[in-house]
Design a protein around this motif. Sequence first.
Motif, short mmCIF file in Angstrom:
data_model
loop_
_atom_site.label_atom_id
_atom_site.label_comp_id
_atom_site.label_asym_id
_atom_site.label_seq_id
_atom_site.Cartn_x
_atom_site.Cartn_y
_atom_site.Cartn_z
N LEU A 147 0.83 -1.20 0.00
CA LEU A 147 0.00 0.00 0.00
C LEU A 147 0.87 1.25 0.00
CD1 LEU A 147 -2.39 -1.25 2.81
CD2 LEU A 147 -3.10 -0.88 0.43
N ASP A 148 0.31 2.33 -0.52
CA ASP A 148 0.97 3.63 -0.44
C ASP A 148 0.63 4.21 0.94
OD1 ASP A 148 1.94 6.19 -0.63
OD2 ASP A 148 0.93 6.68 -2.52
N VAL A 149 1.39 3.80 1.93
CA VAL A 149 1.06 4.11 3.32
C VAL A 149 0.99 5.61 3.60
CG1 VAL A 149 1.83 3.86 5.72
CG2 VAL A 149 1.93 1.90 4.17
N PRO A 150 2.00 6.42 3.22
CA PRO A 150 1.92 7.84 3.55
C PRO A 150 0.67 8.52 2.98
CG PRO A 150 4.15 7.27 2.88
CD PRO A 150 3.29 6.08 2.58
N THR A 151 0.31 8.17 1.74
CA THR A 151 -0.87 8.80 1.13
C THR A 151 -2.15 8.40 1.87
OG1 THR A 151 0.19 8.86 -1.05
CG2 THR A 151 -2.21 9.01 -1.00
N LEU A 152 -2.26 7.12 2.23
CA LEU A 152 -3.45 6.67 2.96
C LEU A 152 -3.54 7.33 4.33
CD1 LEU A 152 -3.43 2.84 2.16
CD2 LEU A 152 -4.93 4.59 1.19
N LEU A 153 -2.42 7.40 5.04
CA LEU A 153 -2.45 8.00 6.38
C LEU A 153 -2.81 9.47 6.33
CD1 LEU A 153 0.64 6.34 8.13
CD2 LEU A 153 -1.77 5.64 8.20
N ASP A 154 -2.44 10.13 5.26
CA ASP A 154 -2.77 11.56 5.13
C ASP A 154 -4.27 11.80 5.05
OD1 ASP A 154 -0.19 12.47 5.30
OD2 ASP A 154 0.10 12.65 3.13
N THR A 155 -5.06 10.77 4.75
CA THR A 155 -6.52 10.94 4.64
C THR A 155 -7.25 10.62 5.95
OG1 THR A 155 -7.10 8.66 3.95
CG2 THR A 155 -6.30 10.17 2.23
N ARG A 156 -6.51 10.28 7.02
CA ARG A 156 -7.17 9.93 8.29
C ARG A 156 -7.96 11.11 8.86
NH1 ARG A 156 -2.13 7.68 11.66
NH2 ARG A 156 -1.25 9.46 10.57
N ASP A 157 -9.10 10.79 9.46
CA ASP A 157 -9.87 11.83 10.15
C ASP A 157 -9.41 11.92 11.61
OD1 ASP A 157 -11.05 9.72 11.58
OD2 ASP A 157 -12.92 9.77 10.45
N GLU A 158 -10.11 12.70 12.42
CA GLU A 158 -9.68 12.94 13.80
C GLU A 158 -9.74 11.68 14.66
OE1 GLU A 158 -12.44 15.27 16.25
OE2 GLU A 158 -13.85 15.20 14.55
N TYR A 159 -10.48 10.67 14.20
CA TYR A 159 -10.56 9.42 14.95
C TYR A 159 -9.64 8.35 14.37
CZ TYR A 159 -14.68 11.74 16.78
OH TYR A 159 -15.54 12.65 17.36
N GLY A 160 -8.78 8.73 13.44
CA GLY A 160 -7.81 7.79 12.90
C GLY A 160 -8.36 6.85 11.85
N GLU A 161 -9.45 7.20 11.19
CA GLU A 161 -10.01 6.35 10.14
C GLU A 161 -9.66 6.91 8.77
OE1 GLU A 161 -14.16 5.56 10.72
OE2 GLU A 161 -13.88 4.96 12.81
N ILE A 162 -9.25 6.01 7.87
CA ILE A 162 -8.83 6.38 6.52
C ILE A 162 -10.06 6.65 5.66
CG2 ILE A 162 -7.68 5.50 4.44
CD1 ILE A 162 -5.83 3.90 6.38
N ASP A 163 -9.98 7.70 4.85
CA ASP A 163 -11.09 8.11 3.98
C ASP A 163 -11.23 7.10 2.83
OD1 ASP A 163 -12.98 9.33 2.42
OD2 ASP A 163 -11.83 11.17 2.07
N ARG A 164 -12.32 6.32 2.84
CA ARG A 164 -12.53 5.33 1.78
C ARG A 164 -12.76 5.97 0.42
NH1 ARG A 164 -10.82 2.95 6.20
NH2 ARG A 164 -11.12 0.70 6.20
N ALA A 165 -13.26 7.19 0.40
CA ALA A 165 -13.51 7.87 -0.88
C ALA A 165 -12.22 8.20 -1.61
CB ALA A 165 -14.33 9.14 -0.65
N ALA A 166 -11.10 8.21 -0.87
CA ALA A 166 -9.82 8.57 -1.47
C ALA A 166 -8.98 7.35 -1.87
CB ALA A 166 -9.02 9.43 -0.49
N LEU A 167 -9.55 6.14 -1.76
CA LEU A 167 -8.78 4.93 -2.04
C LEU A 167 -8.53 4.75 -3.53
CD1 LEU A 167 -10.45 2.26 0.29
CD2 LEU A 167 -8.33 3.51 0.67
N PRO A 168 -7.32 4.33 -3.90
CA PRO A 168 -7.07 3.94 -5.30
C PRO A 168 -7.94 2.73 -5.66
CG PRO A 168 -5.01 4.24 -4.10
CD PRO A 168 -6.11 4.27 -3.08
N GLU A 169 -8.24 2.57 -6.93
CA GLU A 169 -9.14 1.51 -7.37
C GLU A 169 -8.58 0.11 -7.12
OE1 GLU A 169 -10.20 2.09 -11.41
OE2 GLU A 169 -11.33 3.94 -11.05
N ASP A 170 -7.24 -0.02 -7.07
CA ASP A 170 -6.66 -1.35 -6.92
C ASP A 170 -6.49 -1.79 -5.46
OD1 ASP A 170 -4.69 0.48 -6.37
OD2 ASP A 170 -3.13 -0.50 -7.56
N VAL A 171 -6.95 -0.98 -4.52
CA VAL A 171 -6.90 -1.35 -3.10
C VAL A 171 -8.20 -2.06 -2.73
CG1 VAL A 171 -6.86 -0.49 -0.73
CG2 VAL A 171 -5.33 0.50 -2.44
#
Length: 392
Positions: free
Chosen positions: A227-251
Amino acid sequence: MSIQTREPMVRLTWTDPVTGIHGYLVVHSLIAGLATGGTRMRAGCTIGEVEDLARGMAVKSAVFNLPVGGAKAGIDCDPKDPRAFEVLTRFCTAMRPWLDDHWVTAEDLGVPQHLIDEVFAQIGLEQSYHAAISRSTDSQRTLRRVHAGLNAPVPGGLLGDVIGGYGVAQASLAVINAWEKPLERTTVAVQGVGTMGGAAAWYLHDAGAKVVALADAAGTLFHPEGLDVPTLLDTRDEYGEIDRAALPEDVRTLPREAVLATEVDVLIPAAISYAITPDNVAQVRAGAIVEAANVGTTPEAEAVLTERGVPVIPDFVANAGAAAWAWWLLLGQVGAEPADSFSKLRSEMLTKVAYLMQAWLADGTAPRTTAFELAETNAAERAQDSEPVLIP
């Protein structure tokens, strides 16, 4: 009496006068009148859990030869509850006799460092390391050093937020080094993307390992090539959940528990305690477990893993980086320069986990057994040392 079998010195149960929510403080042991351990907040937290964690903190301090005993606090409250901040504030106010003089606390599950420092500022204690800082020969100088260290910017965030996860990453790298396996062919799964799990994933990705699975409260994200870890972590909200709307299609998106069954070299439980249990241990397909979460594996499940030839690097070693670093910072052994902190923690963690893995590979001695022996040796030596600890 050993650290493992010693009864805690203090067990306190607090009832919030406003909400009826319960909070707990367990002081396992004091060294020179001080104990250290974080404050967590989660629905369902029990005094038994807090007692286990306090004992773990005492062992953690002994493994890293820190001049402090072990404690822990927990509040049976969902951190997303709109009343959570006020509950935490009232809990800390009630614990003032301990926080003033004996108990050094910090972030833990559901309570980030900035939040607990906000509470301390509100109740007039400035910073959560207050009990140690107040003993300093120059408390304002020590406070400035602590603030500078915690807030030093580093890749992946602030030093105080990521240092624990960086230590977990180094513990994982030590396991991989012991196997003599090329890093680029090593796969990792991380359960939890908060400050500990997120930083562990970030620094393992940065080192060249393939982080193929990440799990948060909403589920598991998977990519077999990493996974592109830094990019995914950058989408976390205040509760530490990753934004599913920002996921690449191959994830791929999988159920939350799927992370535990991912076939990887290293599995890092970094979210809840007791993540790996007798009920799910048969599903675990990792080559090694590195516990970023406190008490990430139950004893029964660990026995099964050990029998299967899967080493478990215990929490009181793998996730001890934040606690050890905090005391190095207090003692002036590191300062605001992140390179010094990373270098010291990398050296300490690689050395300790290599020692555990050496015994494991030599004769199958469980890493926890070797780590407990190290803790007891260090504790016995410290008990004979009558010199007071000076905080500059």
